[in-house]
Structure formats: structure tokens, C-alpha cells
Design a protein around this motif. Structure first.
Motif, PDB file in Angstrom:
ATOM      1  N   ALA A  83       0.818  -1.046  -0.066  1.00  0.00           N
ATOM      2  CA  ALA A  83       0.049  -0.049   0.055  1.00  0.00           C
ATOM      3  C   ALA A  83       0.920   1.198  -0.083  1.00  0.00           C
ATOM      4  O   ALA A  83       0.312   2.351   0.397  1.00  0.00           O
ATOM      5  N   ALA A  84       2.095   1.089  -0.217  1.00  0.00           N
ATOM      6  CA  ALA A  84       2.799   2.383  -0.267  1.00  0.00           C
ATOM      7  C   ALA A  84       2.701   3.582  -0.959  1.00  0.00           C
ATOM      8  O   ALA A  84       2.781   4.762  -0.786  1.00  0.00           O
ATOM      9  N   ASP A  85       2.168   3.219  -2.338  1.00  0.00           N
ATOM     10  CA  ASP A  85       1.577   4.430  -2.925  1.00  0.00           C
ATOM     11  C   ASP A  85       0.186   4.720  -2.764  1.00  0.00           C
ATOM     12  O   ASP A  85      -0.434   5.387  -3.358  1.00  0.00           O
ATOM     13  N   GLY A  86      -0.260   4.316  -1.471  1.00  0.00           N
ATOM     14  CA  GLY A  86      -1.702   4.624  -1.143  1.00  0.00           C
ATOM     15  C   GLY A  86      -2.906   4.085  -1.811  1.00  0.00           C
ATOM     16  O   GLY A  86      -3.962   4.093  -1.529  1.00  0.00           O
TER      17      GLY A  86
ATOM     18  N   PRO B  22       9.968   4.344  -5.544  1.00  0.00           N
ATOM     19  CA  PRO B  22      10.403   5.307  -4.357  1.00  0.00           C
ATOM     20  C   PRO B  22       9.542   5.445  -3.067  1.00  0.00           C
ATOM     21  O   PRO B  22       9.914   5.459  -1.833  1.00  0.00           O
ATOM     22  N   SER B  23       8.090   4.951  -3.337  1.00  0.00           N
ATOM     23  CA  SER B  23       7.197   4.807  -2.150  1.00  0.00           C
ATOM     24  C   SER B  23       7.419   3.775  -1.358  1.00  0.00           C
ATOM     25  O   SER B  23       7.477   3.719  -0.136  1.00  0.00           O
ATOM     26  N   GLU B  24       8.021   2.609  -2.208  1.00  0.00           N
ATOM     27  CA  GLU B  24       8.101   1.441  -1.417  1.00  0.00           C
ATOM     28  C   GLU B  24       9.462   1.637  -0.610  1.00  0.00           C
ATOM     29  O   GLU B  24       9.590   1.086   0.656  1.00  0.00           O
ATOM     30  N   GLN B  25      10.520   2.205  -1.280  1.00  0.00           N
ATOM     31  CA  GLN B  25      11.661   2.561  -0.586  1.00  0.00           C
ATOM     32  C   GLN B  25      11.438   3.457   0.773  1.00  0.00           C
ATOM     33  O   GLN B  25      12.032   3.234   1.719  1.00  0.00           O
ATOM     34  N   TYR B  26      10.637   4.418   0.582  1.00  0.00           N
ATOM     35  CA  TYR B  26      10.379   4.990   1.800  1.00  0.00           C
ATOM     36  C   TYR B  26       9.700   4.397   2.881  1.00  0.00           C
ATOM     37  O   TYR B  26       9.757   4.623   4.003  1.00  0.00           O
ATOM     38  N   ALA B  27       8.593   3.478   2.480  1.00  0.00           N
ATOM     39  CA  ALA B  27       7.811   2.583   3.445  1.00  0.00           C
ATOM     40  C   ALA B  27       8.972   1.765   4.257  1.00  0.00           C
ATOM     41  O   ALA B  27       8.800   1.706   5.553  1.00  0.00           O
ATOM     42  N   ILE B  28      10.133   1.262   3.549  1.00  0.00           N
ATOM     43  CA  ILE B  28      10.944   0.192   4.254  1.00  0.00           C
ATOM     44  C   ILE B  28      11.831   1.175   4.988  1.00  0.00           C
ATOM     45  O   ILE B  28      12.113   0.935   6.170  1.00  0.00           O
TER      46      ILE B  28
END
Length: 187
Positions: A79-82, A165-171
Motif C-alpha cells: 500500500a506504499a503508493d496509497g 520510491p514509495s516502497e523505499q520510503y515505506a521500508i
């Protein structure tokens, strides 16, 4: 591509340190960095390397905290990108139930926890994210489990060949919740 090279180098270092763990040496990390010769399949190779590393510590990853934190991590990455499309949800579920390490747990438990977290994230992303990060943080008590949760997230994020990038941020957020430096994974 540079980020994947760093992650690959970190994965090699981690693998060498895991090999040296039983010998008491602990010096297995030298000389690994700087290869820079990433082949076209390096992302797939990296995901495979993390899968292998996780499998090597499978017997240590049987706690409820690891199970719950891993499912929260998978949901956070999905759900990293919403948003989570039905096909993406199904793909992640398949990755979860086919993962060698997660087979320590009943597939129904894994699916239920993963979907519960995804539903919370989709209902209210910020509130859901806070709840998911609290669940992830419960694995911080055991460093091996904490790192395995992050590796599980990277395996799920990289399974489609893209590390958004959204997945990297979530991690990175999960790393903060677990007290694990994201640089350890090249993120």
C-alpha cells in the motif's frame, strides 16, 4: 541502478556476516563493497539472495512477533503508493504463502493478518500506517527478526522487478520503527 548495487553489496556483507556468525570471527564483511558490475538480472539476484538469507535463519523466525511484523511489512509495501489493486493484493498473498520462511505459519493466519493491515491502510492511510508501524516495531526486541522483517519487505517490493520510491520510503519508515539503520540495506 546505483541503489540496487548498494543493496546487493549490503546483502553480500550480511550473508558473509551470517556465515561468520558461528565462527566468532565476525570479519566476513571486508572487501565486499565496490564491485559495481551489476548485471541486468541484479534485482532478481538480490531478491533471490535475500530469500536465501531468510531461509538460512528460518528456524529462528517462528515467533508471533515476526509473523505479525512481516505481514504488517508486506501490507505497508503493497500500500506504499496509497492504493492496492486486487491483482496486487493477490500477487502479494501468493508471495507470502509461497515464501519458504513464512511457511513456518499457517497460510490462513498470514492471509488474514496481511488483508487486515491492507484494509486498515486503505480505509485511512495515515492512521493505518501508524498502526502497522506499531506492529512492525514489536519485532525490534530481536535484531535477527527485525532484519528479517526488512528483508521480507524488500523481497516483496522487488518481486515485480521495480523498487518504487514509495516502497523505499515505506521500508525506511519500518527501519526507523525497528531501530535498524536503513543504510544497512543500502536504502
Amino acid at each position: 541502478m546505483v541503489m540496487w548495487d548498494r543493496i546487493k553489496d549490503q546483502a553480500k556483507s550480511f550473508q558473509q556476516s551470517q556465515s561468520a556468525r558461528g565462527t566468532g570471527g565476525g570479519h566476513g564483511q571486508s572487501g565486499v563493497h565496490g564491485s559495481g558490475s551489476a548485471s541486468g538480472g541484479s534485482k532478481a539476484q538480490l531478491v533471490g539472495l535475500f530469500k536465501t538469507q531468510l531461509a538460512s535463519v528460518k528456524s529462528e523466525l517462528k515467533s508471533g512477533a515476526y509473523r505479525d511484523a512481516s505481514m504488517a511489512m508486506c501490507a505497508l509495501v503493497a500500500a506504499a503508493d496509497g492504493q492496492v489493486e486486487p491483482a496486487e493484493r493477490q500477487r502479494v498473498e501468493e508471495l507470502i504463502v509461497s515464501n519458504e520462511v513464512l511457511q513456518n505459519f499457517p497460510a490462513d493466519q498470514l492471509r488474514q493478518r496481511f488483508n487486515q493491515h491492507v484494509d486498515r491502510l486503505l480505509a485511512n492511510f495515515e492512521l493505518g500506517k501508524a498502526e502497522v508501524l506499531q506492529v512492525i516495531a514489536k519485532a525490534a526486541k530481536k535484531p535477527a527478526e527485525a532484519r528479517a522483517v526488512i528483508q521480507t519487505g524488500i523481497v516483496v517490493a522487488g518481486a515485480d522487478g521495480h523498487f518504487e520510491p514509495s516502497e523505499q520510503y515505506a521500508i525506511r519508515e519500518a527501519c526507523a520503527a525497528l531501530g535498524v539503520p536503513p543504510t544497512e540495506f543500502g536504502i
